[in-house]
Structure formats: C-alpha cells, structure tokens
Design an enzyme around this catalytic site. Structure first.
Site, short mmCIF file in Angstrom:
data_model
loop_
_atom_site.label_atom_id
_atom_site.label_comp_id
_atom_site.label_asym_id
_atom_site.label_seq_id
_atom_site.Cartn_x
_atom_site.Cartn_y
_atom_site.Cartn_z
N ASP A 115 -17.64 4.86 -39.59
CA ASP A 115 -17.16 3.83 -38.68
C ASP A 115 -15.63 3.79 -38.76
O ASP A 115 -15.05 3.93 -39.84
CB ASP A 115 -17.74 2.47 -39.10
CG ASP A 115 -17.66 1.44 -37.98
OD1 ASP A 115 -18.72 1.09 -37.45
OD2 ASP A 115 -16.54 1.01 -37.63
N HIS A 138 -23.00 -2.57 -36.18
CA HIS A 138 -22.48 -1.27 -36.63
C HIS A 138 -23.50 -0.53 -37.50
O HIS A 138 -23.71 0.67 -37.35
CB HIS A 138 -21.19 -1.47 -37.42
CG HIS A 138 -20.08 -2.11 -36.62
ND1 HIS A 138 -18.89 -1.48 -36.38
CD2 HIS A 138 -19.99 -3.32 -36.01
CE1 HIS A 138 -18.10 -2.28 -35.67
NE2 HIS A 138 -18.75 -3.40 -35.43
#
Ligand SMILES: *[C@@H]1O[C@H](CO)[C@@H](O)[C@H](O)[C@H]1NC(C)=O
Length: 466
Positions: A131, A30
């Site tokens: 995110d 990520h």
C-alpha cells in the site's frame, strides 16, 4: 500443466519463478483490497504471502467475501497500541481514533525485511506489493537484489489524477471541465494523518517498479489514460487491475437479510451503509431514521460504529438510539443491522435497487460491479471526489448532501428527497439504468477476453518475465 507454469526445476528442487509479498495498510478498505488482489494473483498459481500485524491480518481474513485458499498469512505482533472508541461528535469525520493503529504498523519494517530476505533464495524474483501508505515499511526491499516493489493506490483514478494535478500546480494544459469544480480537501483528513502520509508518499516513487490501481479501464478509462502520461506518472508504469472484488458471489452461510430480500420486489430496496470508518452523531442517526421512513421505500440499514484500531479488543460499542417506537413502525418495510453484513451479496441481490453510501472506493467498486446506482453521502478522505465521479461524471448516482455543507445536519427531508430521487424519480430511473449497464460492462471486463482480464494477464507476464 497449469500447476507448474511458473515453477522451474533447479538442482532437483522446485524454485518458483516469482513469489508475491503483499503489505496492506491496516484499515478495512485497504486490507480488503489487497486480500482480494492476493486471491486473483494466486489464481495464476503464484505463491502469495500476505503480511500484517496479528490483529489486522485476522481482521482481513474474518471479513473477506469469496473463498481464500493458498494464501500464506504472516502475522506479526506489535507492542500494544491505544485503541480508543470512535468519537461520533468530532467536526471532521476522518477516523482520528485509528491513528495509533496506523503508527503501530511501523513495527512491521523489520519483520517484512526478514521475510523478503528469507524468501529471496526460494524464487527467481520476489515481487512486493505494498500500500502507498506503507512505503516506509518496505524501504529495505531495495537492498535485496532479486526483489522489486510495486505500490498500490487504493482509490479511484479520478481521485489520483486530481491529486497529481493539484500537486504539480493545476496546469491548465489539462483541459478537463470536471477538475475545475473539484470539492475542497478541507475537512477530509486530520493534520496527524496528513503528516503520516507525507512521510510515506515521497519514498514510494523512489523505488517503485510500478503502481497498481483497483481501477477499471471500462469505468475510468479516460482518467486512467491521462494518469499514465509522463507529466503525472513520470516513467512509472501504471496498472488498472480492478475491480479486485468478485463480481458474483455465493456463500453457503446465507445471511438472514438475504432471505428477507428474496421476498421483496426487484429493485425495490435501498441498502444504506457508511462503511467501517464513520460514526454518525445521535442527532444525525435520528434524521436519517425519519428520512428513510418518510421515503416510503424498503430499506436495509447497517447501523454500526466505526471500527476500532483493534476490532477484537473489548466489547464496547455505542448502541445508537432510534426514535421511540421506530423499530415497530418499520416492521416489514425496513431492517436494521448492527453487525458485519455481506455487502457484495446484498448489492448483487435482484431486490436491491440503490445504495446510500459514504463512497469509500471499495463500496463504489462493489456497487458498480453489481450494477447498483448510489445516493452519495461522502464523509472524509477521497470520498467527496469519488462522490463527484459517481454523480457528475458517471451519472450513476445522486448526492444526499453537498460537500460544502458538510458541517450541517442532513435533515430527514434531505434524506427522504435523495432516496425518492434515486428510487422512484424519472431521473433516478436513468441513473439506475446506466448503473445496471455498467455492471454488465464491468462483469464482462473481468471474464475471459475482457479488458481487465487482458490487463491482468499482462501484469502477470510482466512480473514473471525472465
Ligand atoms: C456525543 O454527544 C452526545 C449528545 O450531545 C453525548 O451524549 C455523547 O456523550 C457524546 N459522545 C462523546 C464520545 O463525546
């Protein structure tokens, strides 16, 4: 002049039209994606601020491939958190040992709010890209009148569509054969992580101005188009801006394994790596070692432990044992690397002909960008579904083992067979041909006039609109 395209003169002071703030989730895959996205957005002369805990921001910078300039890094300390070593022996492969570092990110809520407040007067608009797993961290952004937020989905469109489809009760209106045989979600996550995710996801849709995906329309057009339908996305705009990773790379510090690759025949080497969140058992490492040797194919094997929550903390890492005399026997045929490697450069190298992978989405996108077919060995999270996309749907890979048999040891014979199927069989040759063609398609899509470039331009016009 390009340099002030998005800046205006206000009261004699320069005021940016838009400033972007990135809020990544603190796990390597990520962190990496949003840092690459930062690079891409910054190329439009838009200021980008990348936010993280001190250790995770440092981690992202230390591992990025491709040059990162002009990004403003903000590193916020957190109280110390527990950073245990990964346990290779657990029945579920999800990296449960990272949970304390995920929880530690909750300390970013206040610093992120203060940062966005401080930036607000400097630009007409603040765009916060976060995110999906960091939704609770950015919830205060709604109180800032000139800020808007976009959530980021780090996985495949196929996986996200499957997730949405299941969450609305698997309506039969969606007639997709592939979705009927989805691998089970059992064994994909820990209960703790499910609870963590369940607290984030509902917040996301409440204040999101759009959802950004590291997905390419030239790879997953059909699934992405379905995803944009109202029954799945409501009226939230979806953007397919991937691949975020560079599609060609050259680093002046050349890793030694590339010199070894230079000496090998084209498409003759299989690259073996299971990412940053998997630790294999001693027994499994043994079988894999023998299987690679018995396949009689050249290989580069990255044999490392899963990351700890703080990768800079302590030196302990289990040094996995190889069979007796193994390293002498494989000399000239294979190399084993125990540290961080330049994966994109390895995949791009002409001698690399296959990739044995856990099918994390970064690895899938990198492999497809570089036109390399895969031997899929999913471990946890959405990886079984990515593996299905790679093998069943796109037909650019073969399974090493079926997800339903995840509790069994993968024998050296299974490894050997999978490697041969990919590297030397007729069927494998077809997969590799399709993968190579896909690589070309992906690379064209991000070039001037390509599909992804157009989507990216349109996203930039959207966030810079007055
Ligand atoms: C995992 O199992 C191996 C062999 O069964 C054992 O030697 C090792 O100590 C175990 N590791 C952990 C962290 O439990």
């Amino acid at each position: 002049m390009a340099s002030n395209l998005y800046e205006h003169q206000t009261n004699g002071r320069k005021k940016s039209q838009v400033v972007v703030v990135m809020v990544p989730f603190p796990a390597q895959g990520h962190l990496n994606q949003l840092l690459h996205l930062s690079r891409l957005i910054s190329a439009y002369n838009i200021p980008v601020h990348y936010v993280g805990t001190t250790t995770h921001s440092r981690q992202a910078k230390s591992r990025i491939q491709g040059s990162i300039t002009n990004i403003h890094f903000h590193e916020f300390p957190t109280p110390p958190f527990f950073t245990p070593s990964p346990n290779p022996n657990t029945s579920t492969k999800f990296p449960a040992h990272l949970q304390p570092s995920f929880e530690a990110s909750s300390h970013l809520r206040e610093p992120v709010a203060s940062l966005v407040h401080a930036l607000a007067p400097t630009a007409h608009k603040i765009v916060v890209i976060h995110d999906a797993f960091m939704s609770s961290i950015v919830q205060d952004v709604v109180t800032i009148s000139n800020a808007e937020s976009y959530s980021f989905q780090s996985g495949s469109a196929f996986n996200f569509l499957a997730f949405k489809w299941e969450s609305i009760g698997r309506p039969s209106s969606l007639k997709l054969e592939t979705l009927k045989n989805l691998p089970s979600m059992d064994g994909c996550f820990t209960q703790e992580f499910m609870e963590f995710a369940t607290c984030q996801i509902p917040l996301m849709d409440k204040f999101s101005s759009g959802t950004i995906h590291d997905v390419s329309k030239v790879i997953e057009g059909e699934y992405f188009d379905l995803l944009t339908k109202e029954e799945f996305s409501g009226n939230i705009k979806q953007w397919a801006l991937g691949p975020f990773n560079p599609v060609s790379i050259s680093d002046h510090k050349r890793h030694n394994c590339l010199n070894w690759l230079d000496k090998q025949d084209p498409n003759s080497v299989i690259y073996v790596s299971f990412g940053t969140t998997t630790s294999l058992t001693d027994e499994q490492i043994h079988e894999l070692a023998i299987g690679l040797e018995d396949s009689e194919q050249k290989f580069i094997w990255v044999l490392r432990e899963a990351d700890k929550g703080d990768i800079f903390e302590g030196n302990y890492a289990r040094r996995a044992e190889l069979p007796k005399g193994y390293e002498q026997r494989i000399q000239g045929k294979g190399i084993i690397l125990r540290d961080w490697v330049p994966q994109l450069e390895i995949l791009e190298h002409a001698s690399t002909g296959g990739f044995m992978s856990h099918c994390g989405w970064n690895s899938c996108m990198e492999s497809m960008s570089m036109g390399v077919a895969m031997a899929a060995w999913p471990m946890h999270s959405e990886q079984p579904r990515n593996a299905m996309l790679i093998t069943d749907v796109l037909k650019i890979g073969t399974l090493v083992r079926d997800w339903e048999r995840r509790d069994e040891l993968v024998t050296s014979l299974s490894v050997e067979k999978a490697v041969r199927r990919l590297m030397v069989s007729k069927e494998g040759g077809e997969m590799r041909k399709r993968a190579a063609e896909m690589g070309g398609t992906v690379r064209r899509s991000v070039a001037e006039g390509g599909v992804t470039r157009a989507e990216f331009d349109s996203f930039i016009s959207h966030i810079t609109r007055m």
